[in-house]
Design a protein around this motif. Structure first.
Motif, PDB file in Angstrom:
ATOM      1  N   SER A  64       0.849  -1.193   0.000  1.00  0.00           N
ATOM      2  CA  SER A  64       0.000   0.000   0.000  1.00  0.00           C
ATOM      3  C   SER A  64       0.881   1.238   0.000  1.00  0.00           C
ATOM      4  O   SER A  64       2.030   1.211   0.420  1.00  0.00           O
ATOM      5  CB  SER A  64      -0.910   0.002   1.225  1.00  0.00           C
ATOM      6  OG  SER A  64      -0.140   0.043   2.414  1.00  0.00           O
ATOM      7  N   ALA A  65       0.324   2.338  -0.450  1.00  0.00           N
ATOM      8  CA  ALA A  65       1.069   3.598  -0.491  1.00  0.00           C
ATOM      9  C   ALA A  65       0.111   4.737  -0.195  1.00  0.00           C
ATOM     10  O   ALA A  65      -1.107   4.596  -0.291  1.00  0.00           O
ATOM     11  CB  ALA A  65       1.727   3.783  -1.854  1.00  0.00           C
ATOM     12  N   GLY A  66       0.691   5.902   0.154  1.00  0.00           N
ATOM     13  CA  GLY A  66      -0.137   7.088   0.341  1.00  0.00           C
ATOM     14  C   GLY A  66      -0.648   7.274   1.746  1.00  0.00           C
ATOM     15  O   GLY A  66      -1.466   8.165   2.004  1.00  0.00           O
ATOM     16  N   ARG A  67      -0.207   6.435   2.699  1.00  0.00           N
ATOM     17  CA  ARG A  67      -0.640   6.575   4.083  1.00  0.00           C
ATOM     18  C   ARG A  67       0.577   6.776   4.972  1.00  0.00           C
ATOM     19  O   ARG A  67       1.689   6.348   4.637  1.00  0.00           O
ATOM     20  CB  ARG A  67      -1.425   5.334   4.541  1.00  0.00           C
ATOM     21  CG  ARG A  67      -2.740   5.131   3.804  1.00  0.00           C
ATOM     22  CD  ARG A  67      -3.475   3.919   4.349  1.00  0.00           C
ATOM     23  NE  ARG A  67      -4.754   3.723   3.685  1.00  0.00           N
ATOM     24  CZ  ARG A  67      -5.608   2.753   3.989  1.00  0.00           C
ATOM     25  NH1 ARG A  67      -5.306   1.890   4.940  1.00  0.00           N
ATOM     26  NH2 ARG A  67      -6.754   2.648   3.346  1.00  0.00           N
ATOM     27  N   PRO A  68       0.376   7.405   6.154  1.00  0.00           N
ATOM     28  CA  PRO A  68       1.504   7.564   7.083  1.00  0.00           C
ATOM     29  C   PRO A  68       2.038   6.212   7.532  1.00  0.00           C
ATOM     30  O   PRO A  68       1.307   5.227   7.606  1.00  0.00           O
ATOM     31  CB  PRO A  68       0.872   8.327   8.262  1.00  0.00           C
ATOM     32  CG  PRO A  68      -0.358   8.975   7.708  1.00  0.00           C
ATOM     33  CD  PRO A  68      -0.853   8.058   6.639  1.00  0.00           C
ATOM     34  N   GLY A  69       3.314   6.164   7.838  1.00  0.00           N
ATOM     35  CA  GLY A  69       3.919   4.942   8.346  1.00  0.00           C
ATOM     36  C   GLY A  69       4.399   4.030   7.232  1.00  0.00           C
ATOM     37  O   GLY A  69       4.293   4.345   6.034  1.00  0.00           O
ATOM     38  N   PRO A  70       4.939   2.864   7.597  1.00  0.00           N
ATOM     39  CA  PRO A  70       5.464   1.916   6.597  1.00  0.00           C
ATOM     40  C   PRO A  70       4.343   1.409   5.676  1.00  0.00           C
ATOM     41  O   PRO A  70       3.195   1.263   6.087  1.00  0.00           O
ATOM     42  CB  PRO A  70       6.020   0.773   7.458  1.00  0.00           C
ATOM     43  CG  PRO A  70       6.150   1.337   8.833  1.00  0.00           C
ATOM     44  CD  PRO A  70       5.105   2.386   8.973  1.00  0.00           C
ATOM     45  N   ASN A  71       4.711   1.146   4.438  1.00  0.00           N
ATOM     46  CA  ASN A  71       3.750   0.567   3.509  1.00  0.00           C
ATOM     47  C   ASN A  71       3.406  -0.854   3.930  1.00  0.00           C
ATOM     48  O   ASN A  71       4.263  -1.619   4.372  1.00  0.00           O
ATOM     49  CB  ASN A  71       4.309   0.550   2.087  1.00  0.00           C
ATOM     50  CG  ASN A  71       4.479   1.947   1.527  1.00  0.00           C
ATOM     51  OD1 ASN A  71       3.881   2.897   2.035  1.00  0.00           O
ATOM     52  ND2 ASN A  71       5.299   2.070   0.501  1.00  0.00           N
ATOM     53  N   ALA A  72       2.138  -1.217   3.797  1.00  0.00           N
ATOM     54  CA  ALA A  72       1.670  -2.545   4.219  1.00  0.00           C
ATOM     55  C   ALA A  72       1.673  -3.506   3.041  1.00  0.00           C
ATOM     56  O   ALA A  72       1.348  -3.126   1.910  1.00  0.00           O
ATOM     57  CB  ALA A  72       0.264  -2.446   4.810  1.00  0.00           C
ATOM     58  N   GLN A  73       2.041  -4.759   3.309  1.00  0.00           N
ATOM     59  CA  GLN A  73       1.980  -5.793   2.279  1.00  0.00           C
ATOM     60  C   GLN A  73       0.529  -6.054   1.889  1.00  0.00           C
ATOM     61  O   GLN A  73      -0.341  -6.198   2.753  1.00  0.00           O
ATOM     62  CB  GLN A  73       2.609  -7.078   2.798  1.00  0.00           C
ATOM     63  CG  GLN A  73       2.559  -8.238   1.820  1.00  0.00           C
ATOM     64  CD  GLN A  73       3.443  -7.995   0.614  1.00  0.00           C
ATOM     65  OE1 GLN A  73       4.644  -7.835   0.756  1.00  0.00           O
ATOM     66  NE2 GLN A  73       2.843  -7.942  -0.556  1.00  0.00           N
ATOM     67  N   LEU A  74       0.246  -6.128   0.615  1.00  0.00           N
ATOM     68  CA  LEU A  74      -1.092  -6.436   0.119  1.00  0.00           C
ATOM     69  C   LEU A  74      -1.133  -7.871  -0.391  1.00  0.00           C
ATOM     70  O   LEU A  74      -0.131  -8.417  -0.871  1.00  0.00           O
ATOM     71  CB  LEU A  74      -1.478  -5.479  -1.012  1.00  0.00           C
ATOM     72  CG  LEU A  74      -1.558  -3.993  -0.660  1.00  0.00           C
ATOM     73  CD1 LEU A  74      -1.875  -3.175  -1.905  1.00  0.00           C
ATOM     74  CD2 LEU A  74      -2.583  -3.730   0.427  1.00  0.00           C
ATOM     75  N   TYR A  75      -2.334  -8.477  -0.293  1.00  0.00           N
ATOM     76  CA  TYR A  75      -2.534  -9.850  -0.740  1.00  0.00           C
ATOM     77  C   TYR A  75      -3.732  -9.909  -1.686  1.00  0.00           C
ATOM     78  O   TYR A  75      -4.686  -9.143  -1.549  1.00  0.00           O
ATOM     79  CB  TYR A  75      -2.770 -10.776   0.455  1.00  0.00           C
ATOM     80  CG  TYR A  75      -1.582 -10.882   1.368  1.00  0.00           C
ATOM     81  CD1 TYR A  75      -0.629 -11.878   1.184  1.00  0.00           C
ATOM     82  CD2 TYR A  75      -1.404  -9.968   2.408  1.00  0.00           C
ATOM     83  CE1 TYR A  75       0.477 -11.964   2.021  1.00  0.00           C
ATOM     84  CE2 TYR A  75      -0.305 -10.052   3.252  1.00  0.00           C
ATOM     85  CZ  TYR A  75       0.635 -11.046   3.054  1.00  0.00           C
ATOM     86  OH  TYR A  75       1.731 -11.130   3.873  1.00  0.00           O
ATOM     87  N   GLU A  76      -3.663 -10.833  -2.632  1.00  0.00           N
ATOM     88  CA  GLU A  76      -4.744 -11.022  -3.590  1.00  0.00           C
ATOM     89  C   GLU A  76      -4.934 -12.506  -3.866  1.00  0.00           C
ATOM     90  O   GLU A  76      -4.068 -13.334  -3.558  1.00  0.00           O
ATOM     91  CB  GLU A  76      -4.443 -10.299  -4.904  1.00  0.00           C
ATOM     92  CG  GLU A  76      -3.249 -10.871  -5.660  1.00  0.00           C
ATOM     93  CD  GLU A  76      -2.939 -10.127  -6.955  1.00  0.00           C
ATOM     94  OE1 GLU A  76      -3.610  -9.113  -7.224  1.00  0.00           O
ATOM     95  OE2 GLU A  76      -2.029 -10.583  -7.679  1.00  0.00           O
ATOM     96  N   ILE A  77      -6.101 -12.840  -4.456  1.00  0.00           N
ATOM     97  CA  ILE A  77      -6.352 -14.224  -4.877  1.00  0.00           C
ATOM     98  C   ILE A  77      -5.367 -14.607  -5.969  1.00  0.00           C
ATOM     99  O   ILE A  77      -5.104 -13.830  -6.897  1.00  0.00           O
ATOM    100  CB  ILE A  77      -7.794 -14.369  -5.388  1.00  0.00           C
ATOM    101  CG1 ILE A  77      -8.810 -14.105  -4.284  1.00  0.00           C
ATOM    102  CG2 ILE A  77      -8.019 -15.758  -5.996  1.00  0.00           C
ATOM    103  CD1 ILE A  77      -8.824 -15.135  -3.186  1.00  0.00           C
ATOM    104  N   ASN A  78      -4.829 -15.805  -5.876  1.00  0.00           N
ATOM    105  CA  ASN A  78      -3.973 -16.344  -6.938  1.00  0.00           C
ATOM    106  C   ASN A  78      -4.872 -16.935  -8.026  1.00  0.00           C
ATOM    107  O   ASN A  78      -5.290 -18.092  -7.951  1.00  0.00           O
ATOM    108  CB  ASN A  78      -3.041 -17.412  -6.367  1.00  0.00           C
ATOM    109  CG  ASN A  78      -2.185 -18.054  -7.442  1.00  0.00           C
ATOM    110  OD1 ASN A  78      -2.079 -17.540  -8.556  1.00  0.00           O
ATOM    111  ND2 ASN A  78      -1.584 -19.182  -7.107  1.00  0.00           N
ATOM    112  N   GLY A  79      -5.207 -16.114  -9.009  1.00  0.00           N
ATOM    113  CA  GLY A  79      -6.141 -16.540 -10.055  1.00  0.00           C
ATOM    114  C   GLY A  79      -5.662 -17.740 -10.844  1.00  0.00           C
ATOM    115  O   GLY A  79      -6.471 -18.519 -11.357  1.00  0.00           O
ATOM    116  N   GLY A  80      -4.360 -17.927 -10.934  1.00  0.00           N
ATOM    117  CA  GLY A  80      -3.827 -19.000 -11.766  1.00  0.00           C
ATOM    118  C   GLY A  80      -3.926 -20.377 -11.155  1.00  0.00           C
ATOM    119  O   GLY A  80      -3.500 -21.353 -11.784  1.00  0.00           O
ATOM    120  N   ILE A  81      -4.505 -20.483  -9.956  1.00  0.00           N
ATOM    121  CA  ILE A  81      -4.605 -21.805  -9.342  1.00  0.00           C
ATOM    122  C   ILE A  81      -5.702 -22.637  -9.978  1.00  0.00           C
ATOM    123  O   ILE A  81      -5.737 -23.863  -9.848  1.00  0.00           O
ATOM    124  CB  ILE A  81      -4.844 -21.681  -7.817  1.00  0.00           C
ATOM    125  CG1 ILE A  81      -4.481 -22.989  -7.112  1.00  0.00           C
ATOM    126  CG2 ILE A  81      -6.257 -21.262  -7.503  1.00  0.00           C
ATOM    127  CD1 ILE A  81      -4.451 -22.887  -5.605  1.00  0.00           C
TER     128      ILE A  81
END
Length: 399
Positions: A64-81
């Protein structure tokens, strides 16, 4: 041993599914956001994401970006499964699309049907599927399910196609078995308008309606009926085959199965629309073009639109008097060509002909609705199977 209510394994699986559904609908999401949406604690959300990532169901997708503090890891569905294929079959062509587990279409292919040939149906279906897979850079062993939409309906007691004598090559006695053997993945074959209604129910105007009717108007008239959130197919797969419905304003059609026509078809099908337009001086080669011309031609066009709306309302009055839906979705090229003006005329006319007053809306699925519904149907079954972690995940705790 099978899971029982209240066991940690079952609770974990329920949390997993809730998280996966949120990632499908709103992803990518951070661990914190996912925890807030599910009500899980930070440690439990972290364990959940670790399980799902280890199982290959989710993957990291940037920060993530644009917020105070460290950027947070983002997760998504693995469509290729997992991948699914949807097919839309008409008398003139077979159109296919392949989508990943997220619903993203990754390959398309279309194969014309040569003339009125009744040979090689299984081979043409397989070739169309392989063509879409090829465009996606995939092979058939990556498929988890195939959904095919055709006119008419397959009788569950005989396995034979009914209500669609105009579809060549699809009436062989053991066609469904031959298709299943050739494709070699789970297969469903469904009425085309029913699948268009599935698309409307999943991603269209009917996503909050448990009781609705889709009226489909192209060369043929058809309908899909959803009651209590479920498609009504009938004893022989013929629920919604309203083209055969006797209606005032047309002679009674006998031997409707042999003639592939009935009262509503003779009143508001493609050919009657063309005849109506030509009788009022409008020149058009197709029913869609006739309705488009009517919109652009004051006087004569008004007569055509008013009469077409009346004919559709007559059929709808018979339907709503039995089903009493909360919503009617208008779909198919001939009807949608009339746009909001035609919708308003039908709504006003129906109010005079029927006691129920359902809402009328034009479809929200304007591109390949049958194909979209086939993919949505295949995805629904596949997600249920792939997202079921009750018997595969271990460790962690549940909130």
């Amino acid at each position: 041993m099978a899971s029982t209510p209240g066991t940690p394994r079952l609770l974990r699986a329920m949390n997993d599914r809730a998280a996966l559904d949120l990632l499908l609908a709103q992803g990518p999401l951070s661990r914190t956001t996912l925890g807030n949406l599910t009500g899980l604690s930070k440690p439990t959300a972290s364990q959940l994401l670790a399980r799902l990532e280890s199982a290959g169901l989710v993957r990291a997708s940037g920060t993530s970006a644009g917020r105070p503090g460290p950027n947070a890891q983002l997760y998504e569905i693995n469509g290729g499964i997992a991948y699914v294929a949807g097919l839309d079959v008409t008398p003139t062509r077979i159109r296919a699309a392949v989508a990943d587990l997220t619903g993203k279409v990754v390959g398309r292919f279309e194969l014309p049907t040569p003339g009125r040939s009744a040979k090689g149906t299984v081979e043409r279906v397989v070739k169309t599927i392989d063509g879409a897979l090829g465009e996606a850079g995939l092979t058939r062993d990556r498929l988890h399910r195939v959904s095919i939409g055709t006119p008419g309906g397959f009788d569950p007691t005989t396995g034979r196609l009914r209500y669609a004598t105009h579809l060549p090559g699809w009436h062989a006695p053991h066609l469904l078995d031959e298709l299943a053997a050739a494709i070699a993945v789970p297969l469903e074959v469904e009425n085309d308008v029913n699948l268009a209604a599935v698309a409307e129910q999943q991603v269209g105007h009917a996503n909050s309606s448990d009781n609705f009717v889709m009226l489909w108007g192209e060369e043929g008239i058809g309908a899909a009926i959803v009651i209590g959130g479920h498609l009504v197919r009938g004893a022989t797969g013929g629920a919604g085959e309203v083209a055969f419905m006797p209606l005032p304003g047309t002679p009674l059609v006998r031997n409707v199965g042999r003639n592939n026509a009935g009262g509503f078809q003779e009143l508001a099908g493609g050919e009657p629309v063309l005849e109506l337009a030509r009788a009022n001086g409008l020149k058009a080669r197709t029913p869609e073009a006739a309705i488009t011309a009517a919109l652009q031609t004051p006087g004569a066009g008004d007569i055509v639109l008013n009469e077409f709306a009346h004919r559709l309302a007559v059929g709808l009055a018979a339907i709503v008097s039995v089903v009493d839906p909360e919503l009617i979705v208008l779909a198919g090229g001939v009807i949608t060509a009339g746009g909001e003006r035609l919708r308003g005329l039908i709504q006003d006319e129906l109010a005079e002909l029927a006691v129920p007053r359902p809402r009328l809306l034009m479809t929200a699925i304007n591109t390949d609705p049958v194909l979209s519904g086939a993919l949505q149907s295949a995805l629904s079954y596949t997600r249920d199977a792939v997202f079921d972690t009750a018997g595969t995940t271990t460790g962690g705790s549940a909130d």
